[in-house]
Scaffold this motif. Structure first.
Motif, short mmCIF file in Angstrom:
data_model
loop_
_atom_site.label_atom_id
_atom_site.label_comp_id
_atom_site.label_asym_id
_atom_site.label_seq_id
_atom_site.Cartn_x
_atom_site.Cartn_y
_atom_site.Cartn_z
N VAL A 444 -13.46 9.33 9.22
CA VAL A 444 -13.23 8.13 8.72
C VAL A 444 -15.07 7.72 9.33
N ASN A 470 -11.55 7.22 -0.79
CA ASN A 470 -11.10 6.93 0.30
C ASN A 470 -10.93 5.23 0.71
N TYR A 471 -10.24 4.97 1.59
CA TYR A 471 -10.06 3.20 1.91
C TYR A 471 -9.83 3.41 3.66
N ASN A 472 -11.10 3.83 4.62
CA ASN A 472 -10.57 3.66 5.88
C ASN A 472 -9.90 5.02 6.14
N THR A 474 -7.98 6.77 4.13
CA THR A 474 -6.42 6.99 3.49
C THR A 474 -7.31 7.34 1.85
N TYR A 476 -6.27 7.70 -2.11
CA TYR A 476 -5.49 7.32 -2.98
C TYR A 476 -6.44 7.30 -4.87
N ASN A 490 -0.94 5.30 -3.55
CA ASN A 490 -1.79 5.94 -2.09
C ASN A 490 -1.00 7.37 -1.63
N TYR A 491 -1.70 7.83 -1.47
CA TYR A 491 -1.33 9.10 -0.44
C TYR A 491 -1.10 9.06 1.15
N GLY A 492 -2.20 8.80 1.48
CA GLY A 492 -1.56 8.29 2.74
C GLY A 492 -3.42 8.32 3.85
N SER A 493 -2.97 9.04 5.34
CA SER A 493 -4.11 9.16 5.33
C SER A 493 -3.96 10.90 5.78
#
Length: 584
Positions: A444, A470-472, A474, A476, A490-493
């Motif tokens: 990240v 990527n958002y932080n 995550t 998507y 959203n896929y997740g982390s």
């Protein structure tokens, strides 16, 4: 028809030069990505060695008329004849004096380096190739292709014919040098550099590279914007794209320097082993649990840092690193025999990664808490003195380690990588299409915002885009029209050092997002924005290695998307065969 035939753009990391990443399709250059970094960097090459990118440490390697090169009693006529690569880029060097006539650049290099330049006889027969202080020199006969006389102490010269009267003149030295010079002369005495007015020779392709052999020539201008095809972990190369980072540890390879304080019986013996860069510049550290080798550093309070170093076993398995966490010393230890973290200290997140030839990169991430005055200690868990080899210390403000950044007397910053291409609307499906990208996630970024992994359009707020992003941390898939989010799945982390294969299929009122063979979600009420550019990294960089990125001007079927992202060998075999690699 194969998926390769259907694709409009395929970026599979292979060919590159300064400022450019070549795409395999289209083949006319219209899909080649523009690349910037504005700084030097390192990578792991195909032999598993860490090397500077590019390997050529000199700038302006073919433009001796450039101000980077100083001229001493000569004039330069650029692009005079065909160079060894067949292009008309070789320069004519003409003497205007009678002593020391040539070109030079004042620069400093330490360790073992190999200096080379391509030269061809004009009216001058000999090239005197040397540094300044100390003098490391040899004279080359450009007519007979031999070394003249006895070279100076410290110089190991060689000369290679490359055809059409061209020779590559080479000197290897392990002595610190501060100048790169090429003089023309007709004097046969080994070290005589006397000349005459009008004496000529041709030069092309100057290079200095680390190590005891001349590596394949790499042309340079300013050296700053060279893509990195990285082979960390072996296998096929990937395009390394990283955020900006700074190595705060000084003298990252010279542990005998006073910047590293030795306590008690702790000691350093320099240059005792072949390091991860392939040269004998790894130091032997002799330390124990109470006698450490330390560098003191100033950090920002309540901030996360990662410290790392490369270590190799000698007579003991367990080596460690100590930092302060809220004022208290915290130690983590690594087993250099089994390649595991043996002890993770409270407040540390420790990991270890295997490199070649018995080397491991030992890593600790930590939040320094209230501590601003901190330490970077090397030790073992033994009460008696034990030794291990060490190379490449790094301390950076990051929650994960980035590629190695060498330092000397001051910290060094590697700027962020950027890869994109504008003005290619003809390669993008405007009403329907597919984006596919395969990458390994690194970690990240400190910037919590939308960051492109592969997108049509820049993801700056208010822009329209179709993006895998990527958002932080995550992952998507998303479509935006201006400030409006039309679709977002959203896929997740994501997990660090993990491979992801992602695809978006889109058409009017038809959006779907797949990750690793599984559909993450869909949307049946979307409008498709018109786009003419692609990004593998936007203004908010993340860190990843991109194995491939592909565009299709058609919306692939869900079965095809599942196979593509799942690595189905039946559906994807034709593409893999064409590209010449094995699906992982």
């Amino acid at each position: 028809m194969s998926l390769y035939d259907d694709a409009s753009l395929i970026m599979y990391p292979s060919g590159y030069k300064e400022d450019k990443i070549y795409s395999l399709k289209p083949t006319d250059g219209s899909g080649d990505l523009d690349f910037t970094r504005a700084s030097t960097a390192t990578r792991v090459n195909a032999e598993g060695l860490i090397e500077t990118s590019p390997v050529n440490l000199l700038q302006q390697s073919e433009t001796f008329d450039n101000a980077y090169w100083s001229k001493l009693n000569v004039t330069i006529t650029s692009n005079s004849i065909a160079a060894p690569n067949g292009t008309t880029t070789a320069d004519l060097i003409t003497s205007t004096g009678t002593s020391e006539t040539g070109v030079f650049i004042i620069t400093s290099f330490t360790g073992t380096n190999t200096w080379s330049v391509y030269a061809k006889k004009g009216t001058g027969r000999y090239l005197f190739f040397n540094t300044n202080t100390p003098l490391i020199a040899a004279k080359f006969d450009l007519q007979d292709g031999v070394i003249v006389g006895t070279p100076s102490a410290g110089a190991t010269p060689s000369i290679e014919s490359v055809g059409s009267g061209w020779y590559r003149c080479i000197i290897t030295s392990s002595t610190a040098e501060n100048r790169f010079t090429a003089f023309i002369t007709n004097n046969t005495t080994t070290s005589d550099v006397s000349s005459s007015v009008g004496l000529t020779c041709y030069l092309w392709g100057a290079q200095v590279n680390i190590g005891a052999t001349a590596k394949p020539y790499f042309p340079t201008t300013d050296r700053l914007n060279v893509p990195r095809i990285d082979y960390t972990g072996g296998g096929c190369g990937s395009l390394l794209l990283e955020k900006q980072s700074t190595n705060l540890a000084l003298y990252s390879e010279q542990f005998d320097n006073a910047a590293w304080v030795k306590f008690g019986s702790a000691s350093v013996v320099p240059n005792q082993a072949i390091s991860p860069d392939g040269t004998q510049n790894a130091d032997l550290l002799n330390v124990r649990s109470t006698n450490v080798i330390r560098q003191s550093v100033t950090l920002t309070a309540s901030t996360t840092y990662s410290c790392s170093f490369f270590a190799k076993k000698t007579d003991y398995d367990i080596v460690g690193v100590q930092t302060l966490v809220s004022g208290s010393g915290v130690q983590s230890f690594f087993n250099l025999d089994t390649g595991v973290v043996s002890t993770q200290g409270s407040g540390h997140t420790a990991s270890i990664k295997e490199y070649s030839n018995g080397w491991y990169r030992c890593i600790v991430s930590f939040n320094c808490g209230t501590s601003t005055s901190n330490i970077f200690d090397f030790l073992t868990d033994s009460t008696s003195l034990k030794g291990f080899y060490i190379y490449g210390a790094q301390l950076e403000q990051s929650s994960y380690p980035t590629s190695y950044i060498p330092t000397l007397a001051s910290s060094v910053t590697r700027l962020a990588d950027s890869a994109s291409k504008t003005g290619i609307s003809s390669l993008i499906g405007q009403t329907e299409g597919t984006l596919f990208v395969e990458f390994v996630w690194k970690g990240v970024s400190s910037v919590v915002t939308d960051s492109s992994i592969f997108s049509l359009g820049n993801q700056e707020y208010g822009n329209s885009s179709i993006a895998i992003s990527n958002y932080n941390g995550t992952l998507y898939g998303r479509i935006t029209n201006g400030a409006s989010v039309d679709a977002s799945v959203n896929y997740g982390s994501m997990t660090s050092d993990t491979r992801y294969k992602c695809a978006i299929g889109y058409a009017n009122n038809d959006f779907v997002f797949y990750v690793n063979g599984v559909q993450m979600g869909s949307d049946t009420s979307v409008s498709i924005p018109t786009r003419s550019d692609v990004y593998l990294q936007n203004a908010h960089p993340n860190s990843k290695s991109v194995n491939q990125a592909i565009l299709f001007k058609t919306r692939l079927t869900n079965d095809q998307l599942a196979d593509l992202t799942g690595g189905n060998k039946t559906t994807f075999n034709a593409l893999a065969t064409t590209l010449g690699y094995t699906i992982l």
